[in-house]
Design an enzyme around this catalytic site. Structure first.
Site, short mmCIF file in Angstrom:
data_model
loop_
_atom_site.label_atom_id
_atom_site.label_comp_id
_atom_site.label_asym_id
_atom_site.label_seq_id
_atom_site.Cartn_x
_atom_site.Cartn_y
_atom_site.Cartn_z
N GLU A 128 0.86 -1.19 0.00
CA GLU A 128 0.00 0.00 0.00
C GLU A 128 0.89 1.23 0.00
OE1 GLU A 128 -2.65 -0.21 3.34
OE2 GLU A 128 -3.39 -2.20 2.74
N ILE A 163 0.60 -3.40 -7.92
CA ILE A 163 0.33 -4.84 -7.87
C ILE A 163 0.53 -5.45 -9.26
CG2 ILE A 163 -1.40 -6.59 -7.25
CD1 ILE A 163 -0.31 -4.76 -4.90
N GLU A 367 9.53 -8.03 -3.75
CA GLU A 367 9.74 -9.19 -2.85
C GLU A 367 10.80 -8.89 -1.78
OE1 GLU A 367 6.97 -11.16 -2.86
OE2 GLU A 367 8.46 -12.59 -2.16
C1 LIG Z 1 6.96 -3.09 -10.72
C2 LIG Z 1 6.53 -3.44 -9.33
C3 LIG Z 1 5.80 -4.58 -9.10
C4 LIG Z 1 5.37 -4.88 -7.80
N1 LIG Z 1 4.57 -5.98 -7.60
C5 LIG Z 1 3.99 -6.15 -6.37
C6 LIG Z 1 3.00 -7.16 -6.18
O1 LIG Z 1 2.66 -7.92 -7.09
N2 LIG Z 1 2.41 -7.25 -4.96
C7 LIG Z 1 2.75 -6.44 -3.92
O2 LIG Z 1 2.17 -6.57 -2.86
N3 LIG Z 1 3.72 -5.49 -4.07
C8 LIG Z 1 4.32 -5.32 -5.27
N4 LIG Z 1 5.25 -4.33 -5.45
C9 LIG Z 1 5.65 -3.51 -4.32
C10 LIG Z 1 7.05 -3.82 -3.81
O3 LIG Z 1 7.07 -5.06 -3.18
C11 LIG Z 1 7.47 -2.66 -2.90
O4 LIG Z 1 7.71 -1.54 -3.76
C12 LIG Z 1 8.68 -2.96 -2.07
O5 LIG Z 1 8.37 -3.91 -1.09
C13 LIG Z 1 9.25 -1.71 -1.36
O6 LIG Z 1 8.26 -0.98 -0.72
P1 LIG Z 1 8.13 0.59 -1.02
O7 LIG Z 1 8.12 0.77 -2.48
O8 LIG Z 1 7.01 1.12 -0.24
O9 LIG Z 1 9.49 1.22 -0.50
P2 LIG Z 1 9.88 1.60 1.01
O10 LIG Z 1 9.57 0.47 1.91
O11 LIG Z 1 9.33 2.93 1.33
O12 LIG Z 1 11.44 1.71 0.84
C14 LIG Z 1 12.09 2.83 0.22
C15 LIG Z 1 13.59 2.68 0.44
O13 LIG Z 1 13.85 2.69 1.85
C16 LIG Z 1 14.52 1.51 2.25
N5 LIG Z 1 14.01 1.09 3.55
C17 LIG Z 1 12.74 0.74 3.86
N6 LIG Z 1 12.65 0.41 5.16
C18 LIG Z 1 13.87 0.55 5.68
C19 LIG Z 1 14.42 0.37 6.98
N7 LIG Z 1 13.67 -0.05 8.00
N8 LIG Z 1 15.72 0.63 7.16
C20 LIG Z 1 16.50 1.03 6.14
N9 LIG Z 1 16.05 1.24 4.89
C21 LIG Z 1 14.75 0.99 4.66
C22 LIG Z 1 14.21 0.50 1.17
O14 LIG Z 1 15.19 -0.51 1.06
C23 LIG Z 1 14.16 1.38 -0.08
O15 LIG Z 1 15.46 1.59 -0.55
C24 LIG Z 1 5.72 -4.04 -6.73
C25 LIG Z 1 6.50 -2.90 -6.96
C26 LIG Z 1 6.88 -2.58 -8.24
C27 LIG Z 1 7.67 -1.32 -8.46
#
Ligand SMILES: Cc1cc2nc3c(=O)[nH]c(=O)nc-3n(C[C@H](O)[C@H](O)[C@H](O)COP(=O)(O)OP(=O)(O)OC[C@H]3O[C@@H](n4cnc5c(N)ncnc54)[C@H](O)[C@@H]3O)c2cc1C
Length: 558
Positions: A128, A163, A367
């Site tokens: 989300e 997603i 993932e």
């Molecule tokens: C093309 C695409 C397909 C996808 N497909 C799916 C899907 O099918 N189903 C689904 O549910 N999701 C899906 N996603 C979502 C994806 O899994 C998330 O984008 C991913 O888990 C990262 O979450 P975020 O984008 O909110 O980044 P954030 O969690 O906000 O992270 C941003 C940055 O901060 C870093 N970070 C985060 N937390 C910490 C911490 N505690 N300490 C240090 N650094 C941190 C991260 O490593 C990253 O570099 C997809 C995303 C994309 C772009």
């Protein structure tokens, strides 16, 4: 269980499918026009056509019951074709995972059988806007609907983001908060109040549909709650992380090799300064050989983890994280180097490496990001270090020393140096309470991944000499060459662990010169430096092997 012959047939069918339906010109056109080729995705997933899905489904539900090893091989092959299409196929697997691990027998029969029989496409709806890496922050709500004090259904409201298959799936699994906590639900595409946004305009994997989902009081019957018990959602998601991360690891591996497999033939034909680039050592030893070593170290880790999952050792989340981290980072570096290897041509759409580089970028994000992998690895192995009073990696190093005594040329002695140094870096972090700096914990995660991968590759090289590799393994190199690849990677890992360990653990706090010198001495840096001897001749040998030249067998036959 799938036999090796069946696996080879599936791999061959995939290659033929790609040759016929997804030649380079078509891939480039679809990528430029940002089109998800649904006809081809359905073709891949239909049971009467390619039926890749069948591989993921247990036999009792009409599938082929492929194990982790089979799935890794298929994922690597799909990634070699196109990571967007591979993501579309994987999304069904991810989407149905909560069912595979957590559903009631009736739910499994309903949904898994339908995937097998009808080729249903799934999407996995976890992320989300406010809940990415930290899924616990999710805001989608599933409110109970009761009749005569009995829960008969749920009304789900919220928004999901990015997603895969979001705009094209027949069925989505949705993670939502019930009064008892996060819970998975099965939601069909036509459910009232369920919608999706337009496809995202992405940097890469443009052949995959990625869309936001909106849920406005979407009603589902109580039997759509996966497993029938509220609050199990995060546990169910975690239960398969080892497995699912292994698949994304295979994506990084496949895409990285796909890029190198374009750079290698290109460099044989491109004449500069009077000779093919493939004959220029400054080119091959920077742009090709180190990437081969990192990718094959990742393969060793993926294969060992897959074998262990298939042997019933559990979900192996940390091992899955190491495999994903190493393979996806190596895949990105290999794709980037392949652009450089093709020079200006590499920077254009026509030569594909530019597309592969954009595509593979996602593998370090979805993932679980690389930083979350580093944290997972660092935290888990920190426990090992503490429980063994600092001996865990010294013990692992001793196994490597024993292996070296039996098989002196597979780089096990150098992997042992990496593991000993790692134990010292971790002990330094322990004594100085350095993991209070998050950066130190994450850097430890990286060093652990490199040291464990070096050990794993040395084991694989030794098993290859002994003829004990899994018959389903992907053999890109013979035993002598794999031993040289292992030595190359082990040298990199040992140097990285010692020098970066010194940098980070040494640099965490102000300490005296004497204290720093004692830490430095504990890392056996001189031995690690001496172990670099022979590096260039091993790299020369691997370049000869890659380019099919009459290789001067590196005097160190395995
Ligand atoms: C093309 C695409 C397909 C996808 N497909 C799916 C899907 O099918 N189903 C689904 O549910 N999701 C899906 N996603 C979502 C994806 O899994 C998330 O984008 C991913 O888990 C990262 O979450 P975020 O984008 O909110 O980044 P954030 O969690 O906000 O992270 C941003 C940055 O901060 C870093 N970070 C985060 N937390 C910490 C911490 N505690 N300490 C240090 N650094 C941190 C991260 O490593 C990253 O570099 C997809 C995303 C994309 C772009």
């Amino acid at each position: 269980m799938i036999t090796n012959e069946t696996l080879e047939l599936v791999l061959q069918s995939l290659q033929e499918f790609a040759k016929e339906h997804l030649p380079d010109e078509k891939l480039i056109e679809l990528d430029e026009r940002d089109i998800c080729p649904m006809d081809l995705v359905h073709h891949m997933c239909s049971p009467d056509k390619l039926g890749i899905q069948l591989l993921f489904i247990p036999e009792e539900y009409g599938g082929m019951g492929g194990g982790a090893f089979d799935v890794y091989r298929i994922c690597e092959e799909m990634a070699r074709i196109d990571l967007g299409v591979a993501t579309a196929v994987l999304a069904t697997f991810l989407g149905s995972d909560p069912i595979t691990v957590g559903a009631t027998p009736e739910q499994k029969t309903t949904w898994l059988s339908r995937i097998a029989e009808e080729g249903l496409l799934f999407a996995y709806g976890a992320t989300e806007a406010e809940a990415g890496s930290d899924l616990g922050s999710l805001r989608t709500i599933a409110a109970r609907v009761t009749e005569d004090d009995k829960v008969v259904g749920y009304k789900i409201s919220g928004n999901k983001q990015w997603i895969s298959n979001g705009g094209v799936a027949d069925v989505c699994t949705i993670l939502a908060n019930t009064p008892a906590g996060p819970t998975w639900f099965v939601v069909e595409k036509d459910a009232k109040g369920f919608g999706h946004g337009k496809p995202e305009n992405k940097h890469g994997i443009r052949l995959s549909n990625t869309a936001a989902l909106t849920l406005d009081e979407v009603y589902v019957d109580a039997d759509r709650l996966i497993g029938g018990v509220e609050g199990q959602g995060l546990l169910q998601a975690q239960a398969v992380f080892g497995y699912t991360r292994l698949m994304v690891a295979a994506f990084g591996l496949g895409a990285g090799w796909a890029a190198l497999d374009r750079a290698i033939p290109y460099s044989m034909n491109r004449i500069q300064a009077g000779a093919p680039l493939s004959e220029k050592q400054g080119y091959t030893h920077k742009l090709i050989v180190p990437h081969v070593a990192r990718l094959e170290a990742s393969r060793a880790y993926i294969e060992e983890t897959a074998e262990r999952i298939d042997a019933g050792e559990g979900s192996l989340n940390t091992e899955g994280a190491i495999a994903k981290y190493m393979a996806t980072e190596a895949g990105n570096l290999a794709a980037d180097a392949s652009i450089q290897a093709l020079g200006g041509y590499g920077y254009t759409h026509e030569y594909m490496v530019e597309k592969i580089k954009r595509d593979v970028r996602i593998t370090t994000i979805y993932e679980g990001t690389s930083e979350i992998m580093e944290m997972t690895i660092g935290r888990d192995r920190w426990q090992f270090h503490m429980k063994t009073r600092g001996q865990h990696y010294h013990e692992q190093a001793k196994f490597m020393e024993a292996l070296h005594a039996e098989r002196p040329n597979v780089g096990a002695n150098i992997a042992a140096l990496a593991l000993h140094a790692l134990a010292e870096v971790m002990e330094r972090a322990h004594v100085g309470k350095l993991t209070r700096h998050q950066h130190i914990l994450l850097r430890l995660g990286e060093l652990i991944a490199f040291a464990e991968s070096a050990a794993c590759l040395a084991r694989r090289a030794a098993r290859m000499v002994e003829g004990k590799l899994d018959e389903k393994t992907n053999r890109r190199f013979d035993a002598t060459a794999l031993a040289a690849v292992s030595r190359i990677f082990a040298r990199e890992a040992a140097l990285k662990v010692a020098e970066e360990g010194l940098r980070w653990a040494g640099g965490a706090d102000a300490v005296s010169d004497a204290d720093m010198a004692a830490f430095e001495a504990s890392l056996s840096l001189p031995a690690i430096h001496r172990a670099q001897a022979g590096l260039i001749s091993d790299m020369d040998f691997i370049a000869d092997v890659i380019y099919g030249r009459a290789a001067k067998r590196s005097g160190l036959a395995a």
